[in-house]
Design an enzyme around this catalytic site. Structure first.
Site, PDB file in Angstrom:
ATOM      1  N   ARG A 155       0.889  -1.176  -0.014  1.00  0.00           N
ATOM      2  CA  ARG A 155       0.067  -0.146  -0.095  1.00  0.00           C
ATOM      3  C   ARG A 155       1.029   1.173   0.018  1.00  0.00           C
ATOM      4  O   ARG A 155       1.804   1.269   0.776  1.00  0.00           O
ATOM      5  CB  ARG A 155      -1.019  -0.014   1.160  1.00  0.00           C
ATOM      6  CG  ARG A 155      -1.586   1.341   1.245  1.00  0.00           C
ATOM      7  CD  ARG A 155      -2.724   1.290   2.322  1.00  0.00           C
ATOM      8  NE  ARG A 155      -3.798   0.759   1.630  1.00  0.00           N
ATOM      9  CZ  ARG A 155      -5.184   0.635   2.223  1.00  0.00           C
ATOM     10  NH1 ARG A 155      -5.461   1.292   3.460  1.00  0.00           N
ATOM     11  NH2 ARG A 155      -6.191  -0.054   1.302  1.00  0.00           N
ATOM     12  N   HIS A 201      -7.225   1.380  -6.590  1.00  0.00           N
ATOM     13  CA  HIS A 201      -7.415   0.430  -5.719  1.00  0.00           C
ATOM     14  C   HIS A 201      -7.819  -0.935  -6.245  1.00  0.00           C
ATOM     15  O   HIS A 201      -9.208  -1.082  -5.833  1.00  0.00           O
ATOM     16  CB  HIS A 201      -8.189   0.954  -4.480  1.00  0.00           C
ATOM     17  CG  HIS A 201      -8.170   0.428  -3.235  1.00  0.00           C
ATOM     18  ND1 HIS A 201      -7.427  -0.638  -2.929  1.00  0.00           N
ATOM     19  CD2 HIS A 201      -8.915   0.658  -2.317  1.00  0.00           C
ATOM     20  CE1 HIS A 201      -7.672  -1.036  -1.663  1.00  0.00           C
ATOM     21  NE2 HIS A 201      -8.468  -0.410  -1.262  1.00  0.00           N
ATOM     22  N   GLN A 205      -9.796  -3.744  -4.123  1.00  0.00           N
ATOM     23  CA  GLN A 205     -11.050  -3.218  -3.633  1.00  0.00           C
ATOM     24  C   GLN A 205     -12.208  -3.136  -4.771  1.00  0.00           C
ATOM     25  O   GLN A 205     -13.386  -3.881  -4.490  1.00  0.00           O
ATOM     26  CB  GLN A 205     -11.113  -1.832  -3.240  1.00  0.00           C
ATOM     27  CG  GLN A 205     -12.387  -1.431  -2.704  1.00  0.00           C
ATOM     28  CD  GLN A 205     -12.903  -1.853  -1.551  1.00  0.00           C
ATOM     29  OE1 GLN A 205     -12.007  -2.007  -0.382  1.00  0.00           O
ATOM     30  NE2 GLN A 205     -13.949  -2.349  -1.344  1.00  0.00           N
ATOM     31  N   ASP A 226     -16.945   7.534  -2.291  1.00  0.00           N
ATOM     32  CA  ASP A 226     -15.633   7.172  -1.248  1.00  0.00           C
ATOM     33  C   ASP A 226     -15.453   8.826  -0.764  1.00  0.00           C
ATOM     34  O   ASP A 226     -16.135   9.566  -0.990  1.00  0.00           O
ATOM     35  CB  ASP A 226     -14.585   6.868  -2.286  1.00  0.00           C
ATOM     36  CG  ASP A 226     -13.400   6.514  -1.459  1.00  0.00           C
ATOM     37  OD1 ASP A 226     -13.445   6.193  -0.551  1.00  0.00           O
ATOM     38  OD2 ASP A 226     -12.227   6.875  -2.127  1.00  0.00           O
ATOM     39  N   CYS A 281     -16.265   1.623  -0.094  1.00  0.00           N
ATOM     40  CA  CYS A 281     -15.104   0.625   0.125  1.00  0.00           C
ATOM     41  C   CYS A 281     -14.702   0.835   1.687  1.00  0.00           C
ATOM     42  O   CYS A 281     -14.047  -0.132   2.250  1.00  0.00           O
ATOM     43  CB  CYS A 281     -13.969   0.947  -0.692  1.00  0.00           C
ATOM     44  SG  CYS A 281     -13.395   2.826  -0.323  1.00  0.00           S
ATOM     45  N   ARG A 332     -13.682  -8.613   1.060  1.00  0.00           N
ATOM     46  CA  ARG A 332     -12.022  -8.333   0.570  1.00  0.00           C
ATOM     47  C   ARG A 332     -11.224  -9.787   1.037  1.00  0.00           C
ATOM     48  O   ARG A 332     -10.371  -9.994   0.162  1.00  0.00           O
ATOM     49  CB  ARG A 332     -11.262  -7.130   1.469  1.00  0.00           C
ATOM     50  CG  ARG A 332     -11.966  -5.717   0.963  1.00  0.00           C
ATOM     51  CD  ARG A 332     -11.444  -5.261  -0.210  1.00  0.00           C
ATOM     52  NE  ARG A 332     -10.167  -5.058  -0.198  1.00  0.00           N
ATOM     53  CZ  ARG A 332      -9.244  -4.175   0.575  1.00  0.00           C
ATOM     54  NH1 ARG A 332     -10.242  -3.106   0.879  1.00  0.00           N
ATOM     55  NH2 ARG A 332      -8.063  -4.269   0.581  1.00  0.00           N
TER      56      ARG A 332
HETATM   57  N1  NVA Z   1      -9.766   6.794  -1.776  1.00  0.00           N
HETATM   58  C1  NVA Z   1      -9.320   6.425  -0.268  1.00  0.00           C
HETATM   59  C2  NVA Z   1      -9.572   5.091  -0.181  1.00  0.00           C
HETATM   60  C3  NVA Z   1      -9.260   4.277   1.148  1.00  0.00           C
HETATM   61  C4  NVA Z   1      -9.559   2.880   1.327  1.00  0.00           C
HETATM   62  C5  NVA Z   1      -7.939   6.773  -0.034  1.00  0.00           C
HETATM   63  O1  NVA Z   1      -7.038   6.538  -0.889  1.00  0.00           O
HETATM   64  O2  NVA Z   1      -7.665   7.101   1.072  1.00  0.00           O
HETATM   65  N1   CP Z   2     -11.191  -0.033   1.992  1.00  0.00           N
HETATM   66  C1   CP Z   2     -10.054  -0.273   2.191  1.00  0.00           C
HETATM   67  O1   CP Z   2      -9.089  -0.401   1.458  1.00  0.00           O
HETATM   68  O2   CP Z   2      -9.986  -0.124   3.873  1.00  0.00           O
HETATM   69  P1   CP Z   2      -8.603  -0.051   4.642  1.00  0.00           P
HETATM   70  O3   CP Z   2      -7.857   1.523   4.340  1.00  0.00           O
HETATM   71  O4   CP Z   2      -9.173  -0.088   6.157  1.00  0.00           O
HETATM   72  O5   CP Z   2      -7.689  -1.137   4.198  1.00  0.00           O
END
Ligand code: NVA
Ligand code: CP
Length: 307
Positions: free
Chosen positions: A102, A129, A132, A222, A262, A290
């Site tokens: 990540r 992502h 997801q 989101d 998500c 997930r």
């Molecule tokens: N768009 C959000 C998704 C979190 C799962 C982010 O990147 O923080």
């Molecule tokens: N939706 C998602 O990826 O959640 P987290 O940021 O908690 O991993």
């Protein structure tokens, strides 16, 4: 060897193969049949951003497949003190069987993959992502919605981009509404439009959320403030003011429409508490899935190790 960096890199058959594997493994898990598809394998999980779902689902997932996960926070490993990513990739990939990262820019995933001896999975980047959105579609299939008309309302971010990729590969109808100045990335739109020509997908963009949700089967949103954008919070909240998914917005979709998120969800910003709770069964099935979807992806990548 294949990496899972974006849905862009997979064709429809491959996407559906991974989903079928996920469904099979989910059914086996629910029947308490834990098949060790990845026996004795180690998954390195590098996190440069926070996570609840991604961390827990990958760690539990690899364990249930007969392997073990290593949680590697960039705060704790030398990467966070400036060790080059390409060195990190060369070290870690000699010791583990698969890596999930990540991170920030997608280019960091490309660089890691270039130096990695093992398959790499994108557990969220600034641009995409993909695990997801594979899960979102898996969830829709599971609840009996196979060719959805989808509206994505909100920021033109990683969730929007991965949905564009999935819809354009599978030939779906997707309507994206973003505020002016928060549109999707031009290059990603161009790729999606190219794939849409091949698949027959319909993709439309607007700055009109009410128009976008009209008659759709699925409404998705989101957070307005993704990880790394915290300093823009005040400006963003103003810009996204008319993009909240509330009962007025949902009433424009099909009466049977589902709402997906998500998570984490910020109440009374991108979604009202009322709509969130009305659709909580779908939302938390999406979260649970997930675990199952990522097992499908890991097993698929393992099966294609020698491609
Ligand atoms: N768009 C959000 C998704 C979190 C799962 C982010 O990147 O923080
Ligand atoms: N939706 C998602 O990826 O959640 P987290 O940021 O908690 O991993």
């Amino acid at each position: 060897m294949r990496h899972f960096l974006s849905i862009k890199d997979f064709n429809k058959t491959e996407i559906l193969e991974m989903i079928a594997l996920a469904q099979q493994i989910k059914d086996e898990t629910k029947a308490k049949k834990f098949v060790p598809y990845l026996k004795n394998q180690t998954l390195g999980m590098i996190f440069e951003k926070s996570s609840t779902r991604t961390r827990v689902s990958f760690e539990v997932g690899i364990y249930q497949l007969g392997g073990i996960g290593l949680f590697l926070s960039s705060n704790d490993i030398q990467l966070g003190r400036g060790e080059p990513l390409k060195d990190t990739a060369r070290v870690i990939s000699r010791m583990v069987d698969m890596v999930m990262i990540r991170t920030f820019e997608q280019s960091r995933l490309d660089e890691f993959a270039k130096y990695s001896q093992v398959p790499l999975i994108n557990g969220l980047s600034t641009e995409y992502h993909p695990v997801q959105i594979m899960t979102d579609y898996f969830t829709l299939l599971e609840i009996g919605i196979s060719s959805p008309v989808v509206a994505y309302i909100g920021d033109g971010n990683n969730i929007a981009h991965s949905w564009l990729m999935l819809a354009s590969k599978l030939g779906l109808d997707i309507r994206v509404a973003t505020p002016v100045g928060y549109e999707c990335d031009e290059n990603i739109i161009a790729d999606a439009q190219k794939f849409a020509q091949e698949s027959g997908a319909t993709i439309t963009f607007s700055n009109n959320p009410s128009q976008a949700v009209k008659g759709v089967d699925v409404v998705i949103t989101d957070t307005w403030v993704s990880m790394g954008q915290e300093s823009e919070k005040e400006v963003r909240i103003k810009a996204f003011d008319s993009y909240k998914v509330d009962s007025n917005m949902m009433s424009l979709a099909k009466p049977t429409a589902v709402f997906m998120h998500c998570l984490p969800a910020y109440r009374d910003y991108e979604v009202s508490e009322e709509i969130f709770e009305q659709h909580s069964e779908t939302i938390f099935l999406e979260a649970e899935n997930r675990l199952h979807m990522q097992k499908g992806i890991m097993v698929w990548l393992d099966n294609h190790r020698n491609d």
